[in-house]
Motif scaffolding. Structure first.
Motif, short mmCIF file in Angstrom:
data_model
loop_
_atom_site.label_atom_id
_atom_site.label_comp_id
_atom_site.label_asym_id
_atom_site.label_seq_id
_atom_site.Cartn_x
_atom_site.Cartn_y
_atom_site.Cartn_z
N ARG A 246 0.90 -1.24 0.09
CA ARG A 246 0.20 0.06 0.46
C ARG A 246 1.42 1.25 -0.24
O ARG A 246 2.35 1.56 0.63
CB ARG A 246 -0.96 0.11 1.55
N ASP A 286 -3.70 9.46 8.51
CA ASP A 286 -4.33 10.42 7.25
C ASP A 286 -5.55 10.67 7.24
O ASP A 286 -5.91 9.70 6.01
CB ASP A 286 -2.84 10.34 5.81
N ALA A 288 -7.01 12.54 4.75
CA ALA A 288 -7.29 12.70 3.42
C ALA A 288 -7.59 11.12 2.58
O ALA A 288 -8.05 10.70 1.56
CB ALA A 288 -6.32 13.55 2.33
N THR A 289 -6.61 10.12 3.11
CA THR A 289 -6.85 9.00 3.00
C THR A 289 -6.59 7.38 3.84
O THR A 289 -7.66 6.91 2.91
CB THR A 289 -5.57 7.99 1.67
N ASN A 291 -5.38 6.27 5.46
CA ASN A 291 -3.82 5.44 5.98
C ASN A 291 -3.79 5.21 7.14
O ASN A 291 -4.10 6.10 7.94
CB ASN A 291 -3.21 5.69 5.02
N ARG A 336 -6.31 0.07 6.53
CA ARG A 336 -6.73 1.53 6.05
C ARG A 336 -7.73 1.44 6.95
O ARG A 336 -8.76 0.41 6.80
CB ARG A 336 -6.42 1.60 4.73
#
Length: 416
Positions: A246, A286, A288-289, A291, A336
């Motif tokens: 990833r 994170d 935004a993702t 992750n 994630r």
């Protein structure tokens, strides 16, 4: 004055005739024993006494042994030494803290001496009770101050990145706790640090180390975050992570490693003798993702709940507890949180919650409850609170309980 109950202590089980007549005259209840008889008596078989009247011919340490034996029975009589002829023998007993009786043993003099002993004993016990009560009040006040200081180390409010929900339940087993949690922004507010930890033991000592560990983690992570950002912008965010399947950003991994390794090294160098350590789950998210890069230092595995109803994923330990092994290498874990997913982080107060029958709630039952719950975020914590309360019933909470739910809920995310 209530009837005086006297235990006469003499190796020959006797006493001067004048003293015996005086005790009878004042209406005292008299028991005569040798030291050996008192010390060898089975528990609960000794008479209740208010005055220990010891022959001055006995050694002071023998009298103290008998007094301690009575104290073991919950009795605290006044100690009075007596002598008929060898009055110099009284000196050692008076020096040891005993009162004394010397001839002539006139009933009025004996009555006055026994009354004085009784009143002094009552006053002494009253003062000891007052001192014990004052000490208890002081301790409770100190605990309350400790609780207020500890709460000051916990965040007043949690950061809330767009479309993210983070909720916490924190229930100490005592006034102060060894559990702690923290959520704060690092790397110029581009990453979110999530911490749930449990310092071994409970009470004041654990609370002090909780404050120390929390401060070390946050300070190191915040200071390392800016350095990580500069390095990542020079090398490219994904540099160094090509071996992973990833695309996990490097930003955030450096402050994470520095914070956990630095705290571990500080504790093992400076506080290993105190024997305190902490299990912890420290993750960098994170937003935004979704992750997640994390270190699980000997902590209970957090549970990643999928919005599509898939099998829960447990984030197992990647290293030992913090503060146990000097210079240990902590590995990084990766996960994630997808849209609609929830990450449930907790301390062992959840799995080790005990019912009135002594049964543990356990990891299996916890994961089952999480999987069955048709809710996420704060409602998931409500569900777990209810499940724990029903399981524990009237049993006393045996350990601190901390639960954190991290839920990503962007527009159009699947419902739980």
């Amino acid at each position: 004055m209530a009837q005086t109950k006297v235990l006469v202590l003499d190796e020959r089980r006797g006493m001067p005739p004048g003293l015996r007549d005086a005790l009878d005259h004042v209406g005292a209840e008299v028991h005569v024993h040798s030291p050996g008889e008192v010390l060898a008596a089975p528990p609960g078989r000794l008479p209740e006494v208010t005055v220990l009247l010891a022959s001055a011919e006995l050694a002071p340490h023998t009298v103290r042994s008998v007094a301690r034996r009575l104290d073991d029975e919950g009795q605290r009589p006044s100690v009075v030494a007596f002598a008929e002829h060898d009055l110099h023998l009284l000196d050692h007993h008076v020096t040891a803290g005993a009162d004394y009786l010397a001839p002539p043993f006139h009933p009025d003099l004996v009555r006055a001496r026994l009354r004085d002993c009784h009143e002094r004993a009552q006053f002494s016990r009253t003062m000891e009770d007052v001192a014990a009560h004052a000490e208890l009040l002081s301790y409770e006040r100190e605990l309350e101050i400790g609780r207020e200081i500890q709460l000051g180390f916990l965040p007043d409010s949690l950061p809330s990145p767009k479309d993210w929900e983070i909720h916490v339940r924190f229930r100490p087993a005592r006034t102060v706790a060894g559990d702690f949690y923290d959520v704060f922004e690092i790397v110029n507010r581009r990453r979110l640090a999530l911490v749930v930890a449990d310092v071994c033991d409970k009470g004041v000592g654990a609370a002090l180390f909780m404050a120390l560990i929390r401060s070390l983690l946050r300070h190191t992570a915040e200071q390392s975050g800016l350095q990580s950002l500069i390095a990542a912008e020079l090398m490219g965010e994904e540099a160094g992570w090509a071996e992973h399947s990833r695309a996990i950003p490097v930003v955030g991994a450096t402050p994470l490693l520095n914070a956990v390794a630095g705290t571990n090294n500080y504790l093992t160098r400076n506080h290993i003798r105190q024997g305190y350590f902490a299990t912890m789950f420290f993750a960098v998210l994170d937003p935004a993702t979704g992750n997640l890069v994390y270190i699980n230092g000997g902590h209970n595995p957090p549970v990643l709940l999928s919005a599509d109803g898939g099998e829960p994923v447990l984030l197992e330990p990647t290293g030992p507890a913090v503060g146990v092994i000097p210079d240990v290498d902590f590995s990084l874990g990766y996960a994630r949180i997808g849209p609609g997913d929830t990450l449930f982080i907790y301390t062992d107060g959840v799995t080790e919650a005990r019912s009135a029958d002594g049964e543990f709630f356990g990891e299996e039952q916890m994961v089952g409850q999480l999987g069955e719950a048709a809710v996420r975020g704060e409602e998931l914590l409500d569900h777990m609170d209810g499940a724990l309360s029903e399981f524990v019933g009237r049993a006393e909470q045996s350990d601190d309980i901390t639960m954190m739910a991290v839920h990503w809920n962007p527009p159009g995310a699947p419902a739980a």
